[in-house]
Enzyme design. Structure first.
Site, PDB file in Angstrom:
ATOM      1  N   HIS A 169      -1.850   0.997   7.149  1.00 44.29           N
ATOM      2  CA  HIS A 169      -2.240   1.123   5.747  1.00 44.29           C
ATOM      3  C   HIS A 169      -1.998   2.552   5.277  1.00 44.29           C
ATOM      4  CE1 HIS A 169      -4.195  -0.028   2.058  1.00 44.29           C
ATOM      5  NE2 HIS A 169      -5.189   0.819   2.210  1.00 44.29           N
TER       6      HIS A 169
ATOM      7  N   ASN B 263      -8.041   4.720  -2.524  1.00 44.71           N
ATOM      8  CA  ASN B 263      -7.451   3.509  -1.967  1.00 44.71           C
ATOM      9  C   ASN B 263      -6.791   2.692  -3.077  1.00 44.71           C
ATOM     10  OD1 ASN B 263      -6.761   1.600  -0.060  1.00 44.71           O
ATOM     11  ND2 ASN B 263      -8.822   1.340   0.727  1.00 44.71           N
TER      12      ASN B 263
ATOM     13  N   CYS C 225       0.818  -1.214   0.000  1.00 44.79           N
ATOM     14  CA  CYS C 225       0.000   0.000   0.000  1.00 44.79           C
ATOM     15  C   CYS C 225       0.851   1.261   0.000  1.00 44.79           C
ATOM     16  CB  CYS C 225      -0.945   0.002   1.189  1.00 44.79           C
ATOM     17  SG  CYS C 225      -0.101   0.087   2.796  1.00 44.79           S
TER      18      CYS C 225
END
Length: 519
Positions: free
Chosen positions: A438, A460, A94
């Protein structure tokens, strides 16, 4: 005695009596205590209703508040237009995706492109090689440490695991450059990295054990370094087998947007956006003369009668050349801010976490700790100027992955369970309940009548089927409580934060609470 004190005293007395009645002196859960618990549960109708909902639909669905969801619309006063949603799949990349999503926005708008994606797989390759090298260097640096020491345990925990921070990204990009996704596509082991990482970690720990055994037998550092070089040859071979060798140079071809066609839909929705669009249009018009191998206008190659869009073409360019030529920002212009409001981590100081770099010869992961208002204000300034931001958070807290919502007022687990959770952000970090895990990209914010953020738009990297077309909305309450890091361009920092950049960092151990790698 005040009323509040009296109530607290009564509550304490009731708890003491309940404990005495239901638990024996050794603190065990007894049949009598189970019976008391069950009696309390059955006495409240709300418990039975909640149990029916939770067991039928799951905790998160049962806890979802209709009123909370309605109070968090997806309209934003400042909203940046980004490319296609990316997907890290079953990997802990991520931090790479969020970093590259931040930079691709700048590239797309500088060169007037409809869409673009960097190769995350390219940096993934070099991340494994560099992390393996740092691990073996750390083993050599701690040969005198027992294997059960806290330092060695921290070093030995997941040597090449996927997680990372923005600064790890800049370490890799500055050394190896960047490439488009087409030059080094995803493969089976980037999409699902578990097996590759597991066995590379096993090999590295085997190398470490051999180093330490040889050291104990009296082997000198020169011979150990020679062995380390052989180990790194193996690391490269295993990584190349798993991912394929990355390109040393590649061809780059991109088509610019049709400005006349897209003019209307490119109008700004927020302050600062129009400047970014204007720059992008100017860049598109100048792309031909700016690129060394710009499109010829003789009816061949780029102008073949099938597509009148201007093209940018590089027959052969290296990853570092591509970074410096086509990414219109300097990586050292970014600063990582964190909000860790513990007594031990004072504001307006820099903190460096020892043993955390991923590239030998670079500094440890370093953060400037600031109040949440400072972090929040910097984010608004940068979005108003037309630039997205990398940020890190605890994405598991009060989150609806399918709906794309981060909000305690929507995910009412407190109401479902009938439990108030009182601790603040500092305690959540201290007790390791809300550490960063994250990284994503801020691409919008909604400001109320007083200019205060009340919700945020988040890009995202879980694919377009997660959230609303890949985007999430976060409430102001969630942002303040669970966002721990933000990467800001220096030009949007306040004076106090800018002054803190010149101070010597306070070094802390990797196990001390501050922030954790994002996965």
């Amino acid at each position: 005695m005040t009323d509040s004190t009296s109530a607290a005293t009564r509550d304490a007395a009731n708890i003491t009596q309940y404990t005495t009645d239901t638990m024996n002196s050794t603190g065990e859960v007894t049949p009598e205590s189970i019976a008391a618990f069950s009696k309390d549960f059955a006495a409240d109708r709300a418990n039975r209703v909640a149990a029916n909902a939770a067991t039928s639909a799951g905790v998160l669905t049962a806890a979802t508040s209709y009123a909370g969801a309605r109070a968090l619309p997806r309209d934003f006063s400042i909203e940046l237009t980004q490319g296609s949603i990316t997907n890290q799949r079953r990997s802990g990349r991520c931090w790479m995706f969020a970093s590259l999503n931040t930079l691709r926005y700048e590239l797309m708008h500088r060169w007037n492109l409809d869409d673009f994606e960097f190769s995350e797989a390219y940096l993934f390759f070099w991340d494994k090689v560099e992390k393996a090298n740092v691990y073996l260097e750390n083993v050599l640096a701690t040969l005198a440490e027992p294997t059960d020491s806290r330092v060695f345990q921290a070093i030995n925990e997941g040597p090449v695991d996927d997680g990372g921070w923005w600064q790890m990204f800049t370490n890799l990009a500055s050394k190896y450059g960047l490439v488009p996704a087409s030059a080094y596509p995803e493969n089976a082991n980037t999409k699902d990295s578990d097996a590759f990482v597991q066995y590379l970690n096993t090999m590295l720990r085997d190398f470490a054990a051999t180093m330490r055994t040889r050291h104990a037998a009296g082997i000198g550092i020169d011979e150990l370094r020679a062995y380390k070089a052989e180990c790194m040859k193996t690391v490269y071979r295993v990584t190349a087998i798993s991912l394929g060798e990355p390109p040393r140079s590649f061809e780059f071809l991109a088509r610019t947007k049709d400005d006349a066609k897209d003019e209307a839909k490119d109008e700004t929705k927020g302050d600062g956006k129009s400047d970014a669009k204007s720059d992008a249009r100017d860049a598109g018009k100048d792309a031909e003369k700016d690129a060394d191998t710009a499109a010829p206008k003789d009816g061949t190659a780029n102008y073949n009668g099938t597509d009148s869009h201007q093209q940018i073409h590089e027959a052969s360019i290296t990853p570092l050349e591509f970074l410096h030529k086509y990414v219109p920002v300097q990586l050292d212009d970014f600063v990582t801010l964190c909000n860790a409001p513990m007594e031990r981590t004072l504001y307006w100081k820099r903190y460096a976490i020892d043993w955390t770099t991923n590239v030998a010869g670079t500094e440890q992961m370093t953060f400037v700790n600031v109040p949440m208002k400072t972090l929040r204000d910097a984010a608004v300034r940068q979005l108003q100027a037309g630039h997205p931001l990398w940020f890190a958070c605890d994405c598991m807290q009060y989150a609806l992955r399918g709906a794309g919502v981060f909000d305690p007022a929507t995910v009412r687990v407190d109401e479902l369970f009938g439990v108030d959770m009182h601790y603040d952000k500092a305690q959540a970090i201290e007790y390791r309940d809300a550490e960063s895990n994250h990284a994503m990209t801020l691409t919008g914010v909604n400001l109320d009548a007083n200019g205060v953020p009340n919700r945020w738009k988040i890009e995202n990297s879980w694919g377009k089927d997660s959230g609303k077309d890949g985007y999430f909305v976060a409430s102001a309450e969630w942002f303040d409580r669970y966002v721990t890091e933000l990467v800001v361009r220096k030009e949007y920092l306040d004076d106090a934060t800018r002054a803190a950049l010149t101070t010597e960092p306070v070094h802390i151990a990797p196990w001390q609470p501050l922030t954790r790698r994002c996965r």
